[in-house]
Design an enzyme around this catalytic site. Structure first.
Site, short mmCIF file in Angstrom:
data_model
loop_
_atom_site.label_atom_id
_atom_site.label_comp_id
_atom_site.label_asym_id
_atom_site.label_seq_id
_atom_site.Cartn_x
_atom_site.Cartn_y
_atom_site.Cartn_z
CG HIS A 194 -7.64 3.18 0.36
ND1 HIS A 194 -7.50 2.94 -0.99
CD2 HIS A 194 -8.98 3.26 0.57
CE1 HIS A 194 -8.68 2.87 -1.56
NE2 HIS A 194 -9.61 3.07 -0.64
CB CYS A 246 -12.27 4.88 0.36
SG CYS A 246 -12.72 3.52 1.47
#
Length: 479
Positions: free
Chosen positions: A370, A386
């Site tokens: 992301h 992440c």
């Protein structure tokens, strides 16, 4: 003619090679002519389903006002799914309940999800702020401010996506994209995020070391691969260099020649190394069909390479997990979301929240690729697990990975993970037997595992609370 142009553009944008087409004749789905050629969603969130009945899997979501081209309608088979009303078969794929849309005049907006928010030189789809006061109050709109009833208390360091600023009874507030209000004095503006972006690659790049970026500012460049050699220059942060010759076998003795009489310690470089297609990254028939995208992430070098088959097409720096390492393994992307708010899970003790993180591709449980608008440390481990990308990289990768989301579409859930783009996560800094293995299962979070972790957290917190209650300070006990 305009309708055909919109339909063709949407089909191209969706990259339908990743989708399993529905054999409507075999499944007895009779598609009749539709009364409206274009419809518009009127719910805050409208779902697209794999089949024209409920329950069937919801594979995409759209925001209010998204326009769709209708290719036909199907009589309802059930009374609950669409309340007996017909379903519409829509482009570029799927079916929507006719109750959830209304006729529209204008054709669909052609473009990618969130692209309408990227005006001028913007790198991010929203304006963001950071909470700078622990305990700052968030209200559910103007009424919440006036009644003094807060929706929640915020922690310092949380990030908010802001739609506008406004005054309420003489007080200045920011209104978030989701309609909440926070005192303007409690937040600071974050700007447009990092300007870093990776590089496109042309032609066949082969296999092996390609080039590198320096991992820190003022990286020493020496005349020979020896710490005692004369310094002949420095490299700036993330300065790109060619890798010409390697000296030494392992860090810290390993060096790279980057020019005549110019050597840099390997530990000060983020090396880009192209790799053959690893087992499990592509189905056997994908190379022939052109359905051949996959993504390589090297945790050791903090480098991401996007591939079409054996050919690398884009490379950049990332920030993977630090305290919670990003899991190694092959992980098909299980969801694409244009933007989503990320926060600590109920079983995690340290609260955090980052609103409307853009261009999210979830690949394992809660872990995702992301955009990260709150730091500029790409090339170093930084995240909760992440894989953080600079805004320009995140947008490019999100739009490149098939299927692309059309304008107004907010999310996509692959019907079949076997056809989804695989994220191959390895760590070249570890010994070969530890550099890659399937560390976790594929797909979304396991509900049973989430429940188990929450129960463990509840027990841990209860024990901590009991220990605190039982503790009596010595001074007080002396009576």
């Amino acid at each position: 003619m305009q309708l055909l142009v919109a339909w063709t553009a949407l089909r191209t944008l969706a990259a339908l090679g990743r989708l399993e087409p529905v054999d409507e004749a075999r499944e007895g789905i009779k598609v009749d002519a539709a009364p409206a050629a274009i419809v518009e969603t009127h719910w805050p969130e409208t779902g697209i389903r794999t089949r024209p009945w409920a329950p069937s899997k919801r594979i995409a979501t759209m925001s209010k006002g998204t326009r769709l081209v209708v290719r036909g309608q199907i009589a309802s088979r059930d009374s609950s799914g669409c309340k007996g009303k017909p379903w519409y078969a829509v482009y570029p794929f799927g079916y929507v309940c006719s109750e959830h849309v209304k006729p529209a005049r204008d054709q669909p907006t052609v473009g990618h999800a969130l692209a309408d928010r990227m005006r001028g030189e913007r790198r991010l789809p929203f304006d963001y702020t950071k909470v700078r006061e622990d305990g700052a109050l968030m209200y559910r709109g103007v009424d919440g401010v006036r009644t003094g009833v807060a929706a929640r208390s915020l922690s310092e360091g949380m990030n908010l996506a802001v739609a506008r600023t406004l005054e309420v009874d003489g007080g200045a507030y920011v209104e978030t994209v989701d309609g909440a209000l926070v005192s303007k004095s409690a937040v600071g503006w974050l700007g447009q995020g990092s300007a870093w972006r990776g590089v496109f690659l042309a032609g066949d790049a082969g296999v092996g070391p390609a080039f590198a970026w320096s991992s820190r500012d003022k990286t020493p460049v020496l005349a020979e691969p020896d710490l005692k050699a004369a310094q002949v220059g420095t490299l700036g942060l993330r300065e790109r260099v060619d890798l010409l010759e390697e000296s030494g076998e392992a860090d810290p003795a390993r060096w790279w020649k980057i020019g005549e009489g110019r050597w840099v310690q390997a530990k000060n470089l983020n090396e880009v190394v192209f790799t053959p297609i690893p087992e499990g990254a592509l189905r056997d028939n994908r190379l022939a069909s052109g359905d051949d995208q996959w993504i390589d992430i090297d945790l050791g070098e903090q480098v991401l390479v996007a591939y079409r088959g054996a050919r690398p097409v884009y490379v950049t720096l990332v920030s993977s997990g630090k305290g919670s390492p990003t899991p190694k393994g092959n992980y098909p992307i299980w969801a694409k979301v244009a933007s989503m708010t990320m926060a600590n899970q109920d079983y995690e003790d340290n609260p955090y929240m980052v609103e409307h993180v853009p261009w999210v591709m979830l690949f394992q449980g809660h872990n995702a690729l992301h955009g990260a608008y709150w730091h500029d440390q790409f090339g170093k481990r930084r995240s909760h697990g992440c894989v953080n990308l600079a805004p320009l990289d995140a947008r490019w990768l999100f739009e490149w990975v098939a299927p692309a989301l059309p304008a107004g579409w907010t999310g996509y859930l692959p019907a079949d993970l076997e056809r989804s783009v695989v994220v191959h996560v390895r760590d070249s800094s570890l010994p070969p037997d530890q550099a890659f293995f399937q560390e976790r299962p594929i797909g979304p979070p396991d509900p049973e595992e989430e429940k188990r972790r929450l129960e463990e957290a509840d027990e841990r917190r209860a024990e901590a609370a009991a220990a605190t209650a039982d503790f009596v300070p010595a001074a007080a006990a002396g009576g």
